[in-house]
Design a protein around this motif. Structure first.
Motif, mmCIF file in Angstrom:
data_model
loop_
_atom_site.group_PDB
_atom_site.id
_atom_site.type_symbol
_atom_site.label_atom_id
_atom_site.label_comp_id
_atom_site.label_asym_id
_atom_site.label_seq_id
_atom_site.Cartn_x
_atom_site.Cartn_y
_atom_site.Cartn_z
ATOM 1 N N ILE A 124 19.356 10.276 36.557
ATOM 2 C CA ILE A 124 19.282 10.528 37.840
ATOM 3 C C ILE A 124 19.912 9.451 38.596
ATOM 4 O O ILE A 124 20.697 9.795 39.655
ATOM 5 N N ILE A 125 19.750 8.172 38.122
ATOM 6 C CA ILE A 125 20.367 7.161 38.898
ATOM 7 C C ILE A 125 21.750 6.961 38.841
ATOM 8 O O ILE A 125 22.444 6.673 39.673
ATOM 9 N N GLY A 126 22.504 7.460 37.676
ATOM 10 C CA GLY A 126 24.035 7.599 37.456
ATOM 11 C C GLY A 126 24.386 8.555 38.678
ATOM 12 O O GLY A 126 25.611 8.399 39.046
ATOM 13 N N ARG B 73 26.478 8.849 45.928
ATOM 14 C CA ARG B 73 26.709 7.986 46.922
ATOM 15 C C ARG B 73 27.867 7.154 47.087
ATOM 16 O O ARG B 73 28.381 6.798 48.184
ATOM 17 N N ILE B 74 28.491 7.058 45.927
ATOM 18 C CA ILE B 74 29.894 6.352 46.016
ATOM 19 C C ILE B 74 30.969 7.431 46.555
ATOM 20 O O ILE B 74 31.726 6.872 47.045
ATOM 21 N N ASP B 75 30.769 8.761 46.185
ATOM 22 C CA ASP B 75 31.569 9.886 46.783
ATOM 23 C C ASP B 75 31.295 9.926 48.322
ATOM 24 O O ASP B 75 32.220 9.903 49.092
ATOM 25 N N ASP B 76 30.099 9.847 48.700
ATOM 26 C CA ASP B 76 29.805 9.795 50.144
ATOM 27 C C ASP B 76 30.282 8.343 50.792
ATOM 28 O O ASP B 76 30.936 8.753 51.893
ATOM 29 N N GLU C 83 32.822 6.749 49.929
ATOM 30 C CA GLU C 83 34.301 6.767 50.004
ATOM 31 C C GLU C 83 34.775 7.841 51.245
ATOM 32 O O GLU C 83 35.885 7.598 51.992
ATOM 33 N N LYS C 84 34.065 9.070 51.446
ATOM 34 C CA LYS C 84 34.285 9.647 52.298
ATOM 35 C C LYS C 84 33.984 9.187 53.792
ATOM 36 O O LYS C 84 34.950 9.568 54.664
ATOM 37 N N ASN C 85 32.918 8.613 53.842
ATOM 38 C CA ASN C 85 32.538 7.939 55.076
ATOM 39 C C ASN C 85 33.764 6.889 55.474
ATOM 40 O O ASN C 85 34.050 6.721 56.704
ATOM 41 N N ILE C 86 34.012 6.097 54.451
ATOM 42 C CA ILE C 86 35.074 5.165 54.816
ATOM 43 C C ILE C 86 36.593 5.818 55.046
ATOM 44 O O ILE C 86 37.242 5.399 56.153
ATOM 45 N N ALA C 87 36.822 7.039 54.627
ATOM 46 C CA ALA C 87 38.149 7.611 55.041
ATOM 47 C C ALA C 87 37.852 8.210 56.423
ATOM 48 O O ALA C 87 38.851 8.221 57.205
ATOM 49 N N ASP C 88 36.701 8.596 56.890
ATOM 50 C CA ASP C 88 36.370 9.201 58.101
ATOM 51 C C ASP C 88 36.644 8.114 59.068
ATOM 52 O O ASP C 88 37.352 8.178 60.051
ATOM 53 N N LEU C 89 35.863 6.945 58.816
ATOM 54 C CA LEU C 89 36.027 5.845 59.716
ATOM 55 C C LEU C 89 37.632 5.291 59.957
ATOM 56 O O LEU C 89 37.996 4.903 60.970
ATOM 57 N N MET C 90 38.280 5.473 58.728
ATOM 58 C CA MET C 90 39.564 4.942 58.884
ATOM 59 C C MET C 90 40.485 5.835 59.738
ATOM 60 O O MET C 90 41.180 5.243 60.571
ATOM 61 N N THR C 91 40.048 7.222 59.436
ATOM 62 C CA THR C 91 40.839 8.129 60.625
ATOM 63 C C THR C 91 40.297 7.890 61.836
ATOM 64 O O THR C 91 41.178 8.066 62.833
#
Length: 76
Positions: free
Chosen positions: A34-36, A42-45, A47-55
């Protein structure tokens, strides 16, 4: 009966200890899985949030660029 009681109690204690150890092992395995999964999600989310912020920052930089030259003009 006095002789069989301690043996029965000891056998029962051993069985309970074995079952508790098996349950703990299964719980640990499930917890690790579950933790894995949560970490990967969370890492995927993230990365998506960082990409959105960069955009968004790229879009906002165009709007913010007049402020940067403005600061440069103020220092000149």
């Amino acid at each position: 009966m006095a002789e069989t009681d301690p043996k029965t109690v000891q056998d029962f204690t051993n069985v309970v200890q074995t079952l508790l150890q098996q349950m703990q092992d299964k719980f640990q395995t499930m917890s690790d899985q579950i933790i894995g999964r949560n970490i990967h999600t969370r890492i995927d989310d993230l990365e998506k949030n960082i990409a959105d912020l960069m955009t968004q920052a790229g879009v906002e930089e165009n709007g913010a660029m007049p402020e940067k030259p403005k600061e440069s003009q103020g220092s000149s």
